[in-house]
Design an enzyme around this catalytic site. Structure first.
Site, short mmCIF file in Angstrom:
data_model
loop_
_atom_site.label_atom_id
_atom_site.label_comp_id
_atom_site.label_asym_id
_atom_site.label_seq_id
_atom_site.Cartn_x
_atom_site.Cartn_y
_atom_site.Cartn_z
N HIS A 235 -1.16 -1.88 5.37
CA HIS A 235 -0.14 -2.82 4.88
C HIS A 235 0.65 -3.57 5.97
O HIS A 235 1.87 -3.43 6.10
CB HIS A 235 0.84 -2.14 3.93
CG HIS A 235 1.35 -0.79 4.36
ND1 HIS A 235 1.88 -0.53 5.59
CD2 HIS A 235 1.41 0.39 3.69
CE1 HIS A 235 2.24 0.73 5.67
NE2 HIS A 235 1.96 1.31 4.52
N ASP A 308 -2.06 -0.44 -2.02
CA ASP A 308 -0.99 0.54 -1.75
C ASP A 308 -0.33 0.94 -3.06
O ASP A 308 0.90 0.99 -3.19
CB ASP A 308 0.05 0.03 -0.75
CG ASP A 308 0.95 1.17 -0.24
OD1 ASP A 308 0.71 2.34 -0.62
OD2 ASP A 308 1.88 0.88 0.53
N HIS A 312 5.80 5.65 -9.12
CA HIS A 312 6.99 6.52 -9.22
C HIS A 312 7.47 6.46 -10.66
O HIS A 312 7.06 5.57 -11.42
CB HIS A 312 8.10 6.00 -8.30
CG HIS A 312 7.77 6.08 -6.84
ND1 HIS A 312 7.64 7.26 -6.16
CD2 HIS A 312 7.51 5.09 -5.94
CE1 HIS A 312 7.33 7.01 -4.90
NE2 HIS A 312 7.23 5.70 -4.73
#
Ligand code: DOR
Ligand code: ZN
Ligand code: ZN
Length: 447
Positions: A235, A308, A312
């Site tokens: 990234h 990526d 959550h």
């Protein structure tokens, strides 16, 4: 002979161009690509009505979680999300609970995954405390190692220079890549002290600054030079960081780099507007960086685009103090649609897309027989409707993380069917395969 399956009336991306033909699939592999009259008979035929077939996306940066983090994502939900996003192979990150950092934790993850996965999965390991265990981890089937220069994940302190170099040398001798989260940990800590008790997004950006990334990348380069290891920089979000990598590449250093769709398409402005949902490490950057990354992608200077995917719970994304918010964006279901949208806008070509989403990931990480449509290759395929316009809606994700900074975006281009090892796993947004359908790539299972 009679093959298992024929995909007919397709437009097929093969050898850098698109041809109108059919694909015969047998025993999980591409048996033949030809005009239908030249294909063998088949037990089953699917008519693709002129839709475009691309090699399945290989996403080399995915946090599938599971185990004690199953409330965020598990192998089933994460690989259903992959299938929905046209991703046929994911490489799973090691910052789990327990951390994937030795042969036992890796084996346990592989065992659990084997019963749940819809698409193919391969694994990263973090570094163990004892460098002597690295060979064993590779033998168990880790495809690559991962190190966070920002903080300690696993048994190796990223600031212990000598030990890091020895660990890198050990991996180099096995000829496998080391993926690096390149934010400089010592620099980050110093900035956190300076920031005092400020807890807003601006304070966060001052800590996770452009300089933190550039220093991280420079350190990664030094570590590579001293160890002879092959590194893949995760990234990359800054023009300065990317320029440093390109400079070293031009000098012959064996380094590759990855960018995410969020760093390619969103800026710091979006972070300010959207707030914590868009909080990610490294953070979203000023527009000048975004423009440079887009320019570099169009010029073929970026090796890989990876999601990526970092799920959550919504609760973890919401706090009044930015330091309590979990950083991460679930991107596996939006990566291909966003990239197809870039193709439709004329920002990149279809060959650019296939190169960064399938061909290069396969070559860099060594996935033999995957990442291209070619006879003898595995039938890992995604069928896309390049003309379909739709709106991203994270409430429809298969991922447990039902949020996205791209919510409400109008996109053009949609994965409509995904095939993994010749099996249809997603059909018009519905999951069509059973848990355990995916293969674990690299697993040396001893009975
Ligand atoms: O934003 C991020 N989330 N960056 C990382 O490096 C880790 C990831 C996660 O695991 O949530
Ligand atoms: Zn990272
Ligand atoms: Zn990550």
């Amino acid at each position: 002979m009679t093959v298992d399956l024929i995909l007919k009336e397709a437009k097929i991306y093969i050898g850098n161009r698109v041809i109108e033909a059919g694909i015969a699939i047998n025993e999980g592999r591409i048996f033949k690509v030809a005009k239908e009259t030249n294909l063998p008979s088949a037990s089953e035929k699917i008519n693709l009505s002129g839709m475009l077939v691309l090699p399945g996306v290989i996403d080399v940066h995915v946090h599938l979680r599971d185990q004690e983090l199953s409330y965020k994502e598990d192998f089933y939900s994460g690989t259903c999300a992959a299938a929905n996003g046209g991703v046929t192979l994911v490489v799973d990150m090691p910052n789990n609970k327990p951390i994937t950092m030795n042969s036992e934790t890796l084996k346990e993850r592989m065992e659990i995954a084997s019963r749940k996965i819809i698409v193919n999965v391969s694994f990263y390991s973090a570094f163990p405390q004892d460098i002597g265990e690295i060979k064993q981890i590779i033998h168990t089937g880790a495809k690559a190692f991962k190190i966070f220069l920002s903080h300690k994940v696993g048994g190796l302190d990223p600031n212990d220079e000598d030990k890091v170099i020895s660990a890198f040398k050990e991996v180099a001798s096995a000829n496998i890549p080391i993926a690096i989260h390149a934010e400089d940990g010592i620099f980050l800590r110093k900035k956190i002290e300076e920031i005092g008790n400020r807890d807003d997004i601006d304070a966060y950006l001052e800590v996770h600054s452009v300089e933190a990334e550039v220093r991280g990348i420079m350190r990664a380069i030094r570590l590579m030079r001293e160890s002879g290891a092959f590194a893949h920089i995760c990234h990359v979000s800054t023009s300065e960081g990317l320029k440093a990598i390109l400079r070293e590449k031009a000098r012959g250093l064996p380094v590759s780099c990855e960018v995410t769709p969020h760093h390619l398409l969103l800026s710091k402005k979006d972070l300010k507007k959207i707030g914590n949902i868009a909080l990610v490490n490294p953070p979203l950057r000023p527009l000048s960086d975004v423009s440079y990354l887009q320019w570099a992608l169009g010029k073929g200077l970026i090796d890989i685009v990876a999601s990526d995917h970092a799920p959550h719970s919504l609760k973890e994304k919401d706090s009044s103090s930015v330091w309590d918010v979990m950083a991460g964006i679930p991107g596996i279901e939006t990566t291909l649609p966003l990239m197809l949208t870039m193709v439709n806008r004329g920002q990149i070509s279809l060959s650019d897309l296939v190169r960064v989403l399938s061909e290069n990931p396969s070559r860099i990480f060594g996935f033999k027989g995957r990442g291209q449509i070619a006879e003898g290759f595995y039938a890992d395929l995604v069928v896309v409707d390049l003309k379909r316009e739709w709106t991203i809606d994270s409430s429809e994700f298969y991922s447990k993380a039902k949020f996205s900074p791209f919510d409400g975006w109008r996109v053009k281009g949609k994965p409509v069917k995904t095939f993994v090892n010749g099996t249809l796993v997603m059909d018009e947004g519905e999951i069509a395969a059973k848990p355990g359908n995916g293969k674990i790539i690299g697993w040396v299972k001893r009975i």
